[in-house]
Motif scaffolding. Structure first.
Motif, PDB file in Angstrom:
ATOM      1  N   ALA A  30      30.721   9.518   3.725  1.00  0.00           N
ATOM      2  CA  ALA A  30      30.339   8.967   2.426  1.00  0.00           C
ATOM      3  C   ALA A  30      31.615   8.497   1.732  1.00  0.00           C
ATOM      4  O   ALA A  30      32.533   9.289   1.519  1.00  0.00           O
ATOM      5  N   LYS A  32      31.281   6.363  -1.066  1.00  0.00           N
ATOM      6  CA  LYS A  32      30.786   5.809  -2.332  1.00  0.00           C
ATOM      7  C   LYS A  32      31.749   6.170  -3.466  1.00  0.00           C
ATOM      8  O   LYS A  32      32.643   7.007  -3.272  1.00  0.00           O
ATOM      9  N   TYR A  36      35.220   8.507  -3.231  1.00  0.00           N
ATOM     10  CA  TYR A  36      35.380   9.692  -4.067  1.00  0.00           C
ATOM     11  C   TYR A  36      36.665   9.567  -4.902  1.00  0.00           C
ATOM     12  O   TYR A  36      37.478  10.504  -5.020  1.00  0.00           O
ATOM     13  N   ARG A 135      14.390  12.635  -5.728  1.00  0.00           N
ATOM     14  CA  ARG A 135      15.427  11.762  -6.260  1.00  0.00           C
ATOM     15  C   ARG A 135      15.139  10.342  -5.777  1.00  0.00           C
ATOM     16  O   ARG A 135      14.448   9.598  -6.446  1.00  0.00           O
ATOM     17  N   HIS A 163      17.714  13.498   2.373  1.00  0.00           N
ATOM     18  CA  HIS A 163      18.897  14.125   1.781  1.00  0.00           C
ATOM     19  C   HIS A 163      18.588  15.575   1.407  1.00  0.00           C
ATOM     20  O   HIS A 163      17.545  15.855   0.819  1.00  0.00           O
ATOM     21  N   ASN A 197      24.512  16.189   4.788  1.00  0.00           N
ATOM     22  CA  ASN A 197      25.713  15.915   3.985  1.00  0.00           C
ATOM     23  C   ASN A 197      26.778  16.927   4.415  1.00  0.00           C
ATOM     24  O   ASN A 197      26.636  17.560   5.466  1.00  0.00           O
ATOM     25  N   SER A 198      27.817  17.117   3.611  1.00  0.00           N
ATOM     26  CA  SER A 198      28.866  18.074   4.017  1.00  0.00           C
ATOM     27  C   SER A 198      28.299  19.459   4.261  1.00  0.00           C
ATOM     28  O   SER A 198      28.523  20.064   5.313  1.00  0.00           O
ATOM     29  N   ARG A 213      26.488  12.691   7.487  1.00  0.00           N
ATOM     30  CA  ARG A 213      27.038  11.877   6.387  1.00  0.00           C
ATOM     31  C   ARG A 213      27.850  12.748   5.423  1.00  0.00           C
ATOM     32  O   ARG A 213      27.560  12.818   4.239  1.00  0.00           O
ATOM     33  N   GLY A 215      30.689  13.957   2.834  1.00  0.00           N
ATOM     34  CA  GLY A 215      31.552  13.331   1.831  1.00  0.00           C
ATOM     35  C   GLY A 215      32.605  14.330   1.392  1.00  0.00           C
ATOM     36  O   GLY A 215      33.715  14.370   1.927  1.00  0.00           O
ATOM     37  N   ILE A 216      32.250  15.196   0.472  1.00  0.00           N
ATOM     38  CA  ILE A 216      33.229  16.039  -0.211  1.00  0.00           C
ATOM     39  C   ILE A 216      34.114  16.836   0.749  1.00  0.00           C
ATOM     40  O   ILE A 216      35.316  16.999   0.500  1.00  0.00           O
ATOM     41  N   TYR A 355      33.637  17.160  -6.811  1.00  0.00           N
ATOM     42  CA  TYR A 355      33.162  15.773  -6.740  1.00  0.00           C
ATOM     43  C   TYR A 355      33.484  15.024  -8.035  1.00  0.00           C
ATOM     44  O   TYR A 355      33.915  13.875  -8.028  1.00  0.00           O
TER      45      TYR A 355
HETATM   46  C1  LIG Z   1      26.809  11.522  -1.574  1.00  0.00           C
HETATM   47  C2  LIG Z   1      25.867  11.604  -0.438  1.00  0.00           C
HETATM   48  C3  LIG Z   1      26.246  12.209   0.770  1.00  0.00           C
HETATM   49  C4  LIG Z   1      27.543  12.981   0.909  1.00  0.00           C
HETATM   50  O1  LIG Z   1      27.405  14.190   0.183  1.00  0.00           O
HETATM   51  P1  LIG Z   1      28.513  15.338   0.169  1.00  0.00           P
HETATM   52  O2  LIG Z   1      27.874  16.459  -0.544  1.00  0.00           O
HETATM   53  O3  LIG Z   1      29.681  14.781  -0.569  1.00  0.00           O
HETATM   54  O4  LIG Z   1      28.845  15.659   1.563  1.00  0.00           O
HETATM   55  C5  LIG Z   1      25.371  12.125   1.834  1.00  0.00           C
HETATM   56  N1  LIG Z   1      24.162  11.505   1.707  1.00  0.00           N
HETATM   57  C6  LIG Z   1      23.751  10.949   0.541  1.00  0.00           C
HETATM   58  C7  LIG Z   1      22.419  10.312   0.468  1.00  0.00           C
HETATM   59  C8  LIG Z   1      24.568  10.990  -0.563  1.00  0.00           C
HETATM   60  O5  LIG Z   1      24.163  10.460  -1.723  1.00  0.00           O
END
Ligand SMILES: *Cc1c(COP(=O)(O)O)cnc(C)c1O
Length: 370
Positions: A30, A32, A36, A135, A163, A197-198, A213, A215-216, A355
């Motif tokens: 991620a 976005k 970060y 969401r 998600h 996600n993470s 996917r 991110g953090i 974040y």
């Molecule tokens: C931001 C986001 C992620 C990454 O999330 P983290 O908690 O930072 O790992 C993955 N998928 C979606 C849909 C997101 O919005």
């Protein structure tokens, strides 16, 4: 000027740590909110060098900018997903930049298909389904319409995703989301799937599917999993001391005289404030809602030091009484998070999450890549 130093090696190491957890699944990233807060193009290029080929941005504009950055440097093979989907007006730019929109409702699917028809093109899209977060996402009840669009050839689905709402917490929501997700995926045989996600990346291979996917965790923030310890801080925020003063016990410091000095105190005034994204809620005193907690810590010349009084727009005071005087002078840089000050610790002190600290880094904070 305030500066955030970004450690490319740490970023790559964190990606490899996550990649090692995801088995045969590809590990995406991620990026976005401008990676970060650190700079999406540089982050993505560094991760691409580590082996990452799947990147997630929020908006089509972010995707277009990222594609430009990639094309200028010859990273033509990266996949860029746009989490917040497309409007009809975005479709030409998406096609031009080879972006993969993540479609989360029937109106977006219709807009995408119409845009493709107008352009006389075919292109892959991802679908996001709602499994409990309420969401963004298609509802399972909308599957018949979606399947009709796929069967009619208008919609080419390359990824199905959902998600996780609370992968960083105990409780049964995560497993329930996974079960719902599996049931939805059965309607798209052979299509790649992505859920983690993470925090989800630490839940084991049951959650990895074909693509993760995170991110953090890539950026060294806490994902809420026990093995987080293996992640390395990536971003170090520092700013220079502008003045050092000594004040007497009984005097006050900062706005609202919020900090009453209980001893003779050496105060370092640092050129960093909430305009740079350092939260006012990290103040050492005088911020409502947070009276029972102490403020954040910073790091000066090898010593942990507390934030004193209220953080202001461009300036923050540190109590450096316990640091040897000859080590603290104008020009000395104080660290506000990074290798010596846990970003999660600062976030906890400010009642927020890493974040928000990263994504909120101000524009005037210089990004320096190491
Ligand atoms: C931001 C986001 C992620 C990454 O999330 P983290 O908690 O930072 O790992 C993955 N998928 C979606 C849909 C997101 O919005």
């Amino acid at each position: 000027m305030p500066r955030v130093e970004i450690d490319t090696k740490a970023l790559n190491a964190n990606w490899r740590t996550l990649d090692a957890l995801s088995g045969k699944a590809r590990t995406g990233a991620a990026v976005k909110a401008d990676g970060y807060g650190l700079g999406a193009t540089r982050v993505a290029q560094a991760l691409h060098d580590a082996g990452c080929h799947d990147f997630f941005v929020a908006w089509a504009d972010e995707g277009v900018a990222l594609r430009q950055g990639f094309d200028e440097t010859g990273y033509g093979d990266a996949r860029i997903y746009v989490l917040q989907g497309v409007s009809l007006g975005d479709v030409p730019a998406c096609l031009e930049a080879r972006l993969i929109p993540v479609l989360s409702n029937l109106a977006e699917i219709a807009a995408w298909c119409e845009g493709l028809e107008r352009a006389g093109r075919r292109a892959p899209a991802a679908l996001q389904f709602e499994t409990g977060m309420n969401r963004l996402g298609l509802d399972a009840a909308e599957l018949p319409v979606v399947r009709a669009a796929v069967a009619g050839g208008a919609l080419d689905v390359s990824l199905v995703m959902s998600h996780l709402a609370s992968a960083d917490e105990t409780g049964d929501q995560t497993a329930a989301q996974r079960r719902q997700f599996l049931a939805i995926c059965e309607h798209f045989p052979g299509v790649e799937r992505s859920l983690a996600n993470s925090a989800g990346s630490f839940l084991g291979l049951d959650y990895a599917f074909e693509l993760t996917r995170p991110g953090i965790a890539l950026y060294g923030g806490r994902a809420g999993a026990p093995s987080d310890g293996k992640l390395t801080p990536v971003a170090t925020l520092t700013a220079a001391i502008l003045q050092v003063r000594t004040a007497k016990a009984g005097e006050a410091a900062g706005y609202g005289a919020a900090a009453r000095l209980t001893r003779d105190t050496r105060i370092a005034t640092v050129g960093l404030g909430y305009a740079d994204g350092y939260p006012r809620a990290a103040s050492g005193a005088g911020v409502p809602l947070r009276e029972t907690r102490s403020g954040a810590m910073a790091f000066v010349a090898g010593h942990s030091v507390p934030v004193l009084g209220r953080v202001s727009m461009d300036l923050t005071l540190l109590d450096v009484t316990d640091v040897p005087a000859d080590l603290v002078e104008p020009g000395t840089r104080a660290e506000f998070f990074g290798a010596n000050v846990s970003i999660d610790g600062v976030a906890d002190a400010a009642g927020t999450i890493a974040y928000e600290l990263l994504a909120g880094l101000g524009r005037r904070v210089e990004r320096v890549w190491r």
